[in-house]
Motif scaffolding. Structure first.
Motif, PDB file in Angstrom:
ATOM      1  N   LEU A 158      36.178 114.685  34.468  1.00  0.00           N
ATOM      2  CA  LEU A 158      37.068 115.831  34.284  1.00  0.00           C
ATOM      3  C   LEU A 158      38.008 115.959  33.213  1.00  0.00           C
ATOM      4  CD1 LEU A 158      37.537 116.004  38.303  1.00  0.00           C
ATOM      5  CD2 LEU A 158      35.922 117.155  36.921  1.00  0.00           C
TER       6      LEU A 158
ATOM      7  N   CYS B 173      36.007 117.147  30.410  1.00  0.00           N
ATOM      8  CA  CYS B 173      36.064 118.834  30.599  1.00  0.00           C
ATOM      9  C   CYS B 173      37.417 119.581  30.272  1.00  0.00           C
ATOM     10  CB  CYS B 173      35.896 119.164  31.965  1.00  0.00           C
ATOM     11  SG  CYS B 173      34.226 118.773  32.784  1.00  0.00           S
TER      12      CYS B 173
ATOM     13  N   MET C 142      40.373 121.132  38.764  1.00  0.00           N
ATOM     14  CA  MET C 142      39.288 120.521  38.357  1.00  0.00           C
ATOM     15  C   MET C 142      38.069 120.056  39.370  1.00  0.00           C
ATOM     16  SD  MET C 142      39.546 121.472  34.918  1.00  0.00           S
ATOM     17  CE  MET C 142      38.421 120.786  34.293  1.00  0.00           C
TER      18      MET C 142
END
Ligand code: ASP
Length: 407
Positions: free
Chosen positions: A316, A319, A367
């Protein structure tokens, strides 16, 4: 004489049959059928296990403490178990981070956007001090009713200690606990005989409804978590049972198989407790010790959850375009260890506690929604690891305390 079709064999057959039926249903577009008509039987089975888990934890811990005879021995078993839990969980975090960074470094973590409007509604305020305060119960029935396992453990420790301290006057309570535990064990044994049904229906549902997503874009993150799970299992559990319990790792995995398959399909350490208790007994673990260590482990020892939280955090972060520094990774190890201790042994709990790790890293908690849809797949693997760690600990502590296993 006809050979009996043993429970582990039944569970294995149920697993394979469930996967095949799940694939067929997915192929025929019958995923809804599995959700509407198969999963409910799995849910009935898991409900039965949930119903029995609080009595099992309380009675097995109290009777374990009482049979150990003195609080010194309880303390010794307790500290050894906690030391084992903490060390293996910290190693799990390191393995998770190393593998996740290798995947990330190789450019395998493709940044995925958060779906439009997706919003995280799970708990976000899981702080260490709150977890600590919440361990202590204010009301006995409330802790039992809500199956707050950390509180249930504290209650069991205090009642067990109280019975020992009361000496002769506590004799009646001791007998009551032993008798009640014998009854609950019978109920538990009956519920366990139903486990092939639970395994078959749950796995068919998972494969039929989530199979496509595994093949989809999150496949590499799932693969990464499973590589770390398998590595941890092979490295840490094989080594620890070999070195500390003098047991052949293959015998260990063979003996632990039914609990592992069960954890994989139920995604709940607490629900797996009756099965893991049975496995450790069959492998020669000390009953008194395992009736103390296993309930404790299924509540606080979560190596799989720790690995998942590390892998998910690195993914994450990627990301969000963040590459974690070494200092941040140390923070991840510490927070993931604490978060995994605070994670309840029920399905999906590890994802909620992931919020704690993300918050510590400054990663937006929303997220989590990116991996929300496939959490069950992560959960099945992490739960398997969680209970395998508990079983290996129970065997090691049995040997540390008694010098050997029963057979
Ligand atoms: N399902 C896991 C367990 O029961 C906890 C988690 O969600 O990580 O062990």
């Amino acid at each position: 004489m006809k050979k009996k079709f043993s429970l582990p064999a039944q569970i294995t057959v149920a697993l394979i049959a469930g996967i095949i039926v799940g694939l067929i249903c997915a192929g025929l577009g019958l995923a809804d059928f599995t959700a509407n008509y198969l999963k409910p039987f799995g849910t009935i089975f898991i409900n039965l296990l949930k119903f029995i888990v609080v009595p099992v934890v309380v009675l097995s811990m109290v009777s374990g403490i009482v049979s150990m005879g003195d609080m010194k021995k309880v303390g010794s078993v307790g500290w050894k178990s906690l030391a084992y839990f903490l060390c293996t969980t910290a190693i799990a975090c390191v393995i998770g981070l190393v593998i996740a960074n290798l995947f990330n470094g190789a450019g395998l973590f493709k940044a995925l956007p958060l779906a439009e409007g997706a919003e995280w509604t799970g708990a976000t305020d899981a702080k260490f001090m709150d977890t600590l305060v919440n361990i202590f119960p204010t009301n006995l029935w409330e802790s039992f009713r809500t199956a707050n396992m950390l509180q249930v453990i504290v209650i069991s420790l205090m009642i067990g200690g109280g019975i020992l301290a009361a000496g002769e006057k506590g004799e009646m309570c001791k007998k009551l606990v032993e008798s009640a535990y014998a009854v609950v064990e019978q109920v538990m044994a009956f519920i366990i005989t139903l486990s092939p049904i639970g395994v078959f229906t749950m796995i068919a549902w998972v494969v039929a409804t989530q199979g496509a997503q595994i093949i989809g874009s999150l496949a590499l993150v799932i693969l990464c978590a499973y590589v770390a799970y398998i590595l941890h299992t092979i490295l840490v559990y094989s080594l620890s049972v070999k070195v500390f319990a003098g047991m052949d790792p293959l015998d260990f995995f063979h003996g632990a198989a039914s609990a592992m398959i069960f954890a994989f399909t139920s995604a709940s350490s607490a629900a797996t407790l009756p099965v893991s208790t049975e496995c450790v007994r069959n492998m020669g673990g000390d009953d008194d010790i395992s009736s103390f260590v296993l309930p404790l482990g299924c509540t606080v020892n979560m190596d799989g959850t720790a690995i998942y939280q590390c892998v998910a955090t690195v993914f994450l972060a990627a990301c969000c375009g963040i590459n974690l520094t070494i200092g941040q990774m140390v923070t991840v190890v510490i927070t993931a260890t604490v978060a995994s201790i605070g994670t309840a042994g029920v399905s999906g709990a590890g994802m909620i506690m992931l919020a704690m790790v993300l918050t510590a890293m400054g990663i937006p908690v929303d997220m989590i929604m990116i991996i929300y849809g496939v959490d069950r797949i992560f959960d099945m693997g992490r739960t398997t690891l969680n209970i395998t760690g508990d079983m290996s600990c129970a065997l090691c502590v049995s040997v540390w305390e008694n010098g050997r296993l029963k057979w």
